[in-house]
Each structure stands twice: as C-alpha cells, then as structure tokens.
Motif scaffolding. Structure first.
Motif, PDB file in Angstrom:
ATOM      1  N   SER A  38       0.837  -1.201  -0.173  1.00  0.00           N
ATOM      2  CA  SER A  38       0.060   0.003  -0.019  1.00  0.00           C
ATOM      3  C   SER A  38       0.857   1.323   0.000  1.00  0.00           C
ATOM      4  CB  SER A  38      -0.891  -0.081   1.338  1.00  0.00           C
ATOM      5  OG  SER A  38      -1.857  -0.812   1.125  1.00  0.00           O
ATOM      6  N   GLY A  39       0.156   2.227  -0.228  1.00  0.00           N
ATOM      7  CA  GLY A  39       0.950   3.602  -0.210  1.00  0.00           C
ATOM      8  C   GLY A  39       0.542   4.488   0.880  1.00  0.00           C
ATOM      9  N   GLY A  40       0.392   5.842   0.672  1.00  0.00           N
ATOM     10  CA  GLY A  40       0.307   6.641   1.811  1.00  0.00           C
ATOM     11  C   GLY A  40       1.428   7.008   2.258  1.00  0.00           C
ATOM     12  N   ASP A  69      -2.751  -0.535  -4.519  1.00  0.00           N
ATOM     13  CA  ASP A  69      -3.402   0.678  -5.315  1.00  0.00           C
ATOM     14  C   ASP A  69      -2.440   1.870  -5.604  1.00  0.00           C
ATOM     15  OD1 ASP A  69      -4.772   2.482  -2.404  1.00  0.00           O
ATOM     16  OD2 ASP A  69      -2.743   1.743  -2.553  1.00  0.00           O
ATOM     17  N   ARG A  71      -2.416   5.964  -7.084  1.00  0.00           N
ATOM     18  CA  ARG A  71      -3.100   7.192  -7.451  1.00  0.00           C
ATOM     19  C   ARG A  71      -2.896   7.479  -8.988  1.00  0.00           C
ATOM     20  NH1 ARG A  71      -1.084   9.425  -2.627  1.00  0.00           N
ATOM     21  NH2 ARG A  71      -1.790   8.418  -1.058  1.00  0.00           N
ATOM     22  N   ASN A  81       2.322   6.468  -5.066  1.00  0.00           N
ATOM     23  CA  ASN A  81       2.820   5.494  -4.250  1.00  0.00           C
ATOM     24  C   ASN A  81       4.022   4.791  -4.648  1.00  0.00           C
ATOM     25  OD1 ASN A  81       0.697   5.670  -2.422  1.00  0.00           O
ATOM     26  ND2 ASN A  81      -0.760   4.528  -3.355  1.00  0.00           N
ATOM     27  N   GLY A 139      -2.887  -0.126   4.744  1.00  0.00           N
ATOM     28  CA  GLY A 139      -2.872   0.855   5.827  1.00  0.00           C
ATOM     29  C   GLY A 139      -4.252   1.070   6.139  1.00  0.00           C
ATOM     30  N   ILE A 140      -4.650   2.180   6.797  1.00  0.00           N
ATOM     31  CA  ILE A 140      -6.064   2.225   7.153  1.00  0.00           C
ATOM     32  C   ILE A 140      -6.164   3.990   7.184  1.00  0.00           C
ATOM     33  CG2 ILE A 140      -5.811   1.960   9.796  1.00  0.00           C
ATOM     34  CD1 ILE A 140      -8.464   0.750   9.791  1.00  0.00           C
ATOM     35  N   GLY A 141      -7.273   4.333   6.488  1.00  0.00           N
ATOM     36  CA  GLY A 141      -7.384   5.729   6.588  1.00  0.00           C
ATOM     37  C   GLY A 141      -8.340   6.095   7.968  1.00  0.00           C
ATOM     38  N   HIS A 145     -11.005   3.774   5.565  1.00  0.00           N
ATOM     39  CA  HIS A 145     -10.919   3.065   4.080  1.00  0.00           C
ATOM     40  C   HIS A 145      -9.668   2.367   4.244  1.00  0.00           C
ATOM     41  CE1 HIS A 145      -8.185   6.676   3.261  1.00  0.00           C
ATOM     42  NE2 HIS A 145      -7.377   5.632   2.778  1.00  0.00           N
ATOM     43  N   THR A 146      -9.558   1.279   3.272  1.00  0.00           N
ATOM     44  CA  THR A 146      -8.140   0.583   3.033  1.00  0.00           C
ATOM     45  C   THR A 146      -8.073   0.419   1.626  1.00  0.00           C
ATOM     46  OG1 THR A 146      -6.819  -1.280   4.123  1.00  0.00           O
ATOM     47  CG2 THR A 146      -9.137  -1.622   3.485  1.00  0.00           C
ATOM     48  N   SER A 148      -7.858   1.361  -1.761  1.00  0.00           N
ATOM     49  CA  SER A 148      -8.375   2.871  -2.153  1.00  0.00           C
ATOM     50  C   SER A 148     -10.085   2.535  -2.119  1.00  0.00           C
ATOM     51  CB  SER A 148      -7.876   3.401  -3.232  1.00  0.00           C
ATOM     52  OG  SER A 148      -6.769   3.996  -3.263  1.00  0.00           O
ATOM     53  N   ARG A 175      -8.324   6.705  -8.336  1.00  0.00           N
ATOM     54  CA  ARG A 175      -7.117   5.759  -7.981  1.00  0.00           C
ATOM     55  C   ARG A 175      -7.456   4.323  -8.473  1.00  0.00           C
ATOM     56  NH1 ARG A 175      -5.936   6.532  -1.613  1.00  0.00           N
ATOM     57  NH2 ARG A 175      -5.358   8.934  -1.615  1.00  0.00           N
ATOM     58  N   LYS A 198      -5.573   7.313  13.901  1.00  0.00           N
ATOM     59  CA  LYS A 198      -6.085   5.972  13.617  1.00  0.00           C
ATOM     60  C   LYS A 198      -6.876   5.195  14.487  1.00  0.00           C
ATOM     61  CE  LYS A 198      -4.389   7.115   9.706  1.00  0.00           C
ATOM     62  NZ  LYS A 198      -3.149   6.244   8.971  1.00  0.00           N
TER      63      LYS A 198
HETATM   64  C1  6PG Z   1      -3.151   5.192   0.003  1.00  0.00           C
HETATM   65  C2  6PG Z   1      -3.036   3.963   0.355  1.00  0.00           C
HETATM   66  C3  6PG Z   1      -4.071   4.210   1.553  1.00  0.00           C
HETATM   67  C4  6PG Z   1      -3.610   4.339   2.990  1.00  0.00           C
HETATM   68  C5  6PG Z   1      -4.482   5.068   3.904  1.00  0.00           C
HETATM   69  C6  6PG Z   1      -3.427   5.385   5.056  1.00  0.00           C
HETATM   70  O1  6PG Z   1      -2.793   4.920  -1.651  1.00  0.00           O
HETATM   71  O2  6PG Z   1      -3.167   6.220   0.507  1.00  0.00           O
HETATM   72  O3  6PG Z   1      -2.981   2.777  -0.306  1.00  0.00           O
HETATM   73  O4  6PG Z   1      -5.194   3.083   1.606  1.00  0.00           O
HETATM   74  O5  6PG Z   1      -2.971   3.055   3.363  1.00  0.00           O
HETATM   75  O6  6PG Z   1      -5.057   6.169   3.229  1.00  0.00           O
HETATM   76  O7  6PG Z   1      -2.738   6.508   4.487  1.00  0.00           O
HETATM   77  P1  6PG Z   1      -1.729   7.168   5.588  1.00  0.00           P
HETATM   78  O8  6PG Z   1      -0.645   6.398   5.746  1.00  0.00           O
HETATM   79  O9  6PG Z   1      -0.965   8.300   4.811  1.00  0.00           O
HETATM   80  O10 6PG Z   1      -2.295   7.506   6.616  1.00  0.00           O
END
Ligand code: 6PG
Length: 246
Positions: A38-40, A69, A71, A81, A139-141, A145-146, A148, A175, A198
């Motif tokens: 994952s990214g973020g 995922d 962007r 990502n 990750g988890i928003g 969300h997880t 996208s 995304r 979180k």
């Molecule tokens: C992305 C991730 C997304 C991310 C969460 C948490 O593309 O942004 O795949 O699911 O895991 O949004 O993002 P942070 O780590 O920036 O809090």
C-alpha cells in the motif's frame, strides 16, 4: 485477528518487516512470493527500515512486488505510491526490475486496472477465482478506508474484477485499487497503523459490524489478519487479542 502493539511507530514497522521476512522464509526456497504494497505516508518508515536494516537478508530475487493501489498520476508525481516506494525502498535494494510490477498511474484508469489485473492473475496462484497474493500490506484511513476502497464505495468490496477504479472522496481524484475479493483471499493481511488519528478506525476492526471497508476486510478475510500498531493507534483495541510481541 492478532494485534501487535508497540511503544513506537518505528518498533511497529520494524516488527512488521521481521514478520514479512518470516513469512517469506516459510516458503520453499524456489517459490516466488507475491507481496502487494500500500501507499500513503505510514509505509514510508517501514520501507526505509526494510531497506536499511534488512535489505541485505531479504531474498529479493524471490519477491515480486505489486501495488494494492495507485493514485492516477505519473510515477514522478509526489502523490505516487510507486514514487514513494522507489524513494524509500526500491532505490536502496537489489531487486530485479522484472520483479517490480508498477501500476501505471499515468495511463487511462479503467484500461490500466484491467491490464494490471490480467498481469496479477497471470503471475499469481489462484483461490476461488481470484489471484492470491501471499502478503498484502494495508494501511487504514481515519475514515476506515483501506486500499482505495472508501466509505460509500463499498461496491468495490464485492466487485467481480481484480482491480477497479475508486475515487478519493475529498479530492475527487481517481485511484486504481485492488478490490475486496482478492484482498480477502490474501495469505496474510498485515495492517500497519500509527498515530492517534487512526485509533477510531482501528477500533472498527474489532467492532462486530462491517462499519467501514477496513472492518469488512478484517472480518471476512479468509486467512491470517494481523495489526501492527503503535500505542497511539491501539488504545481502543482489547489487550486480549494481542499476540506475543515478536
Ligand atoms: C493510499 C493507501 C491508503 C492508505 C491510507 C492511510 O494510496 O493512500 O493505499 O489506503 O493506506 O490512506 O494513509 P496514511 O498512511 O497516509 O495515513
């Protein structure tokens, strides 16, 4: 679901690197391991620690890196990502280029979602009609969300396609995301979360209802689900479900 809570985000990330390598080592020596990232912002620390502390002991020739995922931007965009992963991990490790399967965020989203799905399906084993990733790092928003898959876009949890196009609710930007069905069939789902913002979303994973996409994924996963969190993200999670601190 097993919870691993740590005193710091660094300890959580470092332990997750160790857990990933433990899973990789558990496969036969000639078996290529498919890992979806994952990214973020949260994974950046994990990628740096992985490269700097464990890059030398990781069998990169046996690891294929996919993305959960991406962007819909070029790889050079600060939002990418892949770009974040390249900066924090890929540029520091000797992974064969052919083992890095980038989602082309610069291309048409629907066409790329299909192309990338076909590529994943061709390279991975299959379970119940889905490509089976050995490890998925999630990750988890704050909104729960997880990948996208955002609240309000729950149709992506049961979409028959492997990858589809989601929309970030705030920015409206597209995304490309792995959908729920392959997510649920991953051999190991590892959530990484850090920071107080979180804690509510993580608590939803322990709720009984599929209140948010991340909760649905955690509740319906077919195999191993583990949470790696720092103490700021974990306070609402029950101690009882905490696995031994690796
Ligand atoms: C992305 C991730 C997304 C991310 C969460 C948490 O593309 O942004 O795949 O699911 O895991 O949004 O993002 P942070 O780590 O920036 O809090």
């Amino acid at each position: 679901m097993t919870i691993h809570a740590y005193s710091s985000a660094t300890d959580a990330a470092r332990s997750l690197v160790g857990r990933i390598l433990q899973v990789v080592d558990g496969f036969p020596a000639q078996r290529t391991v498919g890992i979806a990232l994952s990214g973020g912002s949260t994974p950046a620390l994990l990628f740096r620690l992985w490269a700097e502390e464990s890059g030398g002991r990781t069998p990169w020739e046996r690891i294929r890196l996919f993305w959960v995922d991406e962007r819909c931007v070029p790889p050079t965009d600060p939002e990418s990502n892949y770009g974040m992963t390249k900066k924090n991990l890929l540029d520091k490790i000797p992974i064969p280029e052919t083992n890095v399967l980038r989602i082309k965020g610069e291309d048409d989203p629907e066409e790329e979602a299909l192309r990338y799905a076909l590529q994943a399906e061709a390279l991975l084993d299959e379970e119940e009609g889905c490509p089976k990733f050995d490890i998925v790092l999630l990750g988890i928003g704050e909104d729960g969300h997880t990948a996208s898959i955002f609240p309000g876009q729950e149709h992506l949890l049961t979409d028959r396609r492997t990858y589809a196009v989601g929309i970030h609710p705030a920015s409206g930007r597209k995304r490309i995301t792995l959908t729920g069905r392959p997510l649920l069939r991953a051999g190991h789902l590892f959530f990484l979360a850090a920071g107080e913002t979180k804690k509510q979303a993580l608590a939803a994973l322990h709720g009984l209802s599929d209140s948010v996409p991340a909760a649905y994924v955690a509740h319906h996963a077919r195999h191993d689900v583990e949470v790696f969190a720092d103490r700021n993200a974990a306070p609402l999670l029950p101690e009882a479900d905490r696995g031994p601190l690796p």
